[in-house]
Design a protein around this motif. Sequence first.
Motif, mmCIF file in Angstrom:
data_model
loop_
_atom_site.group_PDB
_atom_site.id
_atom_site.type_symbol
_atom_site.label_atom_id
_atom_site.label_comp_id
_atom_site.label_asym_id
_atom_site.label_seq_id
_atom_site.Cartn_x
_atom_site.Cartn_y
_atom_site.Cartn_z
ATOM 1 N N VAL A 1 0.846 -1.192 0.000
ATOM 2 C CA VAL A 1 0.000 0.000 0.000
ATOM 3 C C VAL A 1 0.878 1.235 0.000
ATOM 4 N N GLU A 2 0.391 2.283 -0.664
ATOM 5 C CA GLU A 2 1.133 3.537 -0.685
ATOM 6 C C GLU A 2 1.085 4.201 0.684
ATOM 7 N N GLU A 3 -0.053 4.058 1.319
ATOM 8 C CA GLU A 3 -0.265 4.586 2.665
ATOM 9 C C GLU A 3 -1.016 3.512 3.449
ATOM 10 N N PRO A 4 -0.875 3.478 4.758
ATOM 11 C CA PRO A 4 -1.672 2.538 5.540
ATOM 12 C C PRO A 4 -3.157 2.733 5.265
ATOM 13 N N ALA A 5 -3.892 1.649 5.178
ATOM 14 C CA ALA A 5 -5.291 1.718 4.784
ATOM 15 C C ALA A 5 -6.194 1.068 5.825
ATOM 16 N N TYR A 6 -7.276 1.753 6.177
ATOM 17 C CA TYR A 6 -8.300 1.174 7.032
ATOM 18 C C TYR A 6 -8.921 0.033 6.244
ATOM 19 N N SER A 7 -8.832 -1.183 6.760
ATOM 20 C CA SER A 7 -9.137 -2.365 5.972
ATOM 21 C C SER A 7 -10.098 -3.301 6.696
ATOM 22 N N ARG A 8 -10.656 -4.214 5.913
ATOM 23 C CA ARG A 8 -11.598 -5.176 6.472
ATOM 24 C C ARG A 8 -11.234 -6.579 6.023
ATOM 25 N N MET A 9 -11.282 -7.508 6.963
ATOM 26 C CA MET A 9 -11.095 -8.917 6.653
ATOM 27 C C MET A 9 -12.385 -9.642 7.006
ATOM 28 N N VAL A 10 -12.819 -10.549 6.150
ATOM 29 C CA VAL A 10 -14.066 -11.291 6.343
ATOM 30 C C VAL A 10 -13.773 -12.781 6.295
ATOM 31 N N GLY B 1 -21.375 -10.949 10.186
ATOM 32 C CA GLY B 1 -20.575 -10.208 11.132
ATOM 33 C C GLY B 1 -19.252 -10.812 11.523
ATOM 34 N N ASP B 2 -18.811 -11.923 10.899
ATOM 35 C CA ASP B 2 -17.489 -12.455 11.252
ATOM 36 C C ASP B 2 -16.442 -11.710 10.444
ATOM 37 N N ARG B 3 -16.115 -10.533 10.944
ATOM 38 C CA ARG B 3 -15.230 -9.657 10.206
ATOM 39 C C ARG B 3 -14.323 -8.927 11.189
ATOM 40 N N LEU B 4 -13.259 -8.381 10.673
ATOM 41 C CA LEU B 4 -12.271 -7.714 11.498
ATOM 42 C C LEU B 4 -11.821 -6.447 10.791
ATOM 43 N N TYR B 5 -11.837 -5.328 11.499
ATOM 44 C CA TYR B 5 -11.378 -4.064 10.940
ATOM 45 C C TYR B 5 -10.032 -3.716 11.566
ATOM 46 N N PHE B 6 -9.088 -3.311 10.733
ATOM 47 C CA PHE B 6 -7.758 -2.980 11.233
ATOM 48 C C PHE B 6 -7.055 -2.084 10.229
ATOM 49 N N TYR B 7 -5.890 -1.554 10.603
ATOM 50 C CA TYR B 7 -5.110 -0.733 9.693
ATOM 51 C C TYR B 7 -4.046 -1.581 9.028
ATOM 52 N N LEU B 8 -4.007 -1.492 7.714
ATOM 53 C CA LEU B 8 -3.067 -2.289 6.937
ATOM 54 C C LEU B 8 -1.947 -1.403 6.423
ATOM 55 N N ILE C 1 -2.006 -13.271 12.388
ATOM 56 C CA ILE C 1 -3.408 -13.307 12.803
ATOM 57 C C ILE C 1 -3.793 -14.743 13.134
ATOM 58 N N ALA C 2 -4.184 -14.960 14.373
ATOM 59 C CA ALA C 2 -4.527 -16.306 14.832
ATOM 60 C C ALA C 2 -6.020 -16.418 15.085
ATOM 61 N N ILE C 3 -6.701 -17.208 14.253
ATOM 62 C CA ILE C 3 -8.130 -17.457 14.432
ATOM 63 C C ILE C 3 -8.304 -18.699 15.308
ATOM 64 N N LYS C 4 -9.117 -18.585 16.352
ATOM 65 C CA LYS C 4 -9.448 -19.751 17.170
ATOM 66 C C LYS C 4 -10.837 -20.264 16.809
ATOM 67 N N ASP C 5 -11.841 -19.449 17.048
ATOM 68 C CA ASP C 5 -13.195 -19.841 16.666
ATOM 69 C C ASP C 5 -13.870 -18.799 15.780
ATOM 70 N N SER C 6 -13.311 -17.573 15.762
ATOM 71 C CA SER C 6 -13.913 -16.485 15.001
ATOM 72 C C SER C 6 -12.854 -15.466 14.626
ATOM 73 N N LEU C 7 -13.002 -14.884 13.444
ATOM 74 C CA LEU C 7 -12.081 -13.828 13.028
ATOM 75 C C LEU C 7 -12.265 -12.585 13.894
ATOM 76 N N ARG C 8 -13.498 -12.350 14.315
ATOM 77 C CA ARG C 8 -13.811 -11.165 15.114
ATOM 78 C C ARG C 8 -12.947 -11.104 16.379
ATOM 79 N N THR C 9 -12.674 -12.260 16.963
ATOM 80 C CA THR C 9 -11.909 -12.303 18.207
ATOM 81 C C THR C 9 -10.447 -12.702 17.988
ATOM 82 N N ALA C 10 -10.014 -12.726 16.718
ATOM 83 C CA ALA C 10 -8.656 -13.160 16.409
ATOM 84 C C ALA C 10 -7.630 -12.181 16.952
#
Length: 380
Positions: free
Chosen positions: A68-77, A92-99, A106-115
């Motif tokens: 990325v040219e600049e860090p981007a507010y991103s979504r993982m589903v 709703g099994d999604r995760l918002y973070f800055y990329l 990223i470690a998923i146990k039972d849900s991406l939301r709580t990863a």
Amino acid sequence: MKILKIVLFLFAVSPFGLYAQQGGFYIKGTSPKAFNGKKVYLDYTKDGFPVSDSSAIVDGKFSFKGAVEEPAYSRMVFDQDGKGKLIAQNIGDRLYFYLGNETYDIAIKDSLRTAAIKGSPLHDAYVSYLKEIGGGFMDIIDAGNKAFGAVKQDAPDANEQYKAIHEQFEARFEARRVKELAFAAKNPNSIFAVDALIDAANKRKLSEIEPLFLKLSKEVRQTTNGRQLEARFLAERSVKIGHKAPDFSQPDTQGKMIKVSDFKGQYVLIDFWASWCSPCRAENPNLLKAYNKYKGKGLEVLAVSLDDTKGKNAWLKAIKDDGLPWVHVADLKGWSNEAAVLYGVRAVPQNYLVDPQGNIVAINIKGELLHQELAKIFDN
């Protein structure tokens, strides 16, 4: 289920000046092998354009690479049920973070939301920022929707309960905005300061936001989001009735560059819309009726779509399905459409009527008001 009706303006790109942006990003993901074959999706922004990627889980692992040219507010589903990305992101099994151009574990146990996300200083800073302002926007939205969903629809006081929940979460958002303004005042060198001001500006007067923006560091003000927010301040002062309509150039459906100034000598209605916008599509028959009545008298329409690259086919299909014969343009940058940024557009549909001399003579005329304003010009 009652849905929390709060307008969502996702940050398109948010560079973080305190971290060097070199090379690319690498996301290393793990999950229980029970999820083998399931897909993880990544959405982010690069050079102002949306990017979508996917990765299948193999032997309990998935990964993404890019830059990325600049860090981007991103979504993982995470599509746990194999029903497709759209359903997964709505569940709703999604995760918002800055990329940024960093390495993410990223470690998923039972849900991406709580990863858990490790290895990224940018993400650590983002988590600290959210704690300071009272949590993530989508976390509050999800909590609100959960509260609405818990109300029994046949309850005799259902409407009262809905109202109380709405007021509760509106108050929560307002408290968050107060903290955002305080954060921006205290952290002029932080990327999150400009993001805080953008969110607060959706409910506060821009005259309250601009003094805080001007105190941010030059580096932060010159980020993509900083420039877009600055454009809103300029639009607030200059895109008014009686002022010259800002000129811009964008490609039409065939790739030909079209400018507002090409319509000099005619009345032109600059119409901001999108194929996914239900109110826009509902207004199109009304606009078509007005266009057919007055096109012979000098009315033109320049439609600017806020569809993005992924929505190009939907944009072209909407033009055909709705039978819209006027000029259509788009740079396919979604909400980062340069014309929309120039005009300070934060919601669609939105329009501006420009006279033959290039001056704005009416703003946001829709429904019956559109016909009344056009009649004053063309029927007299």
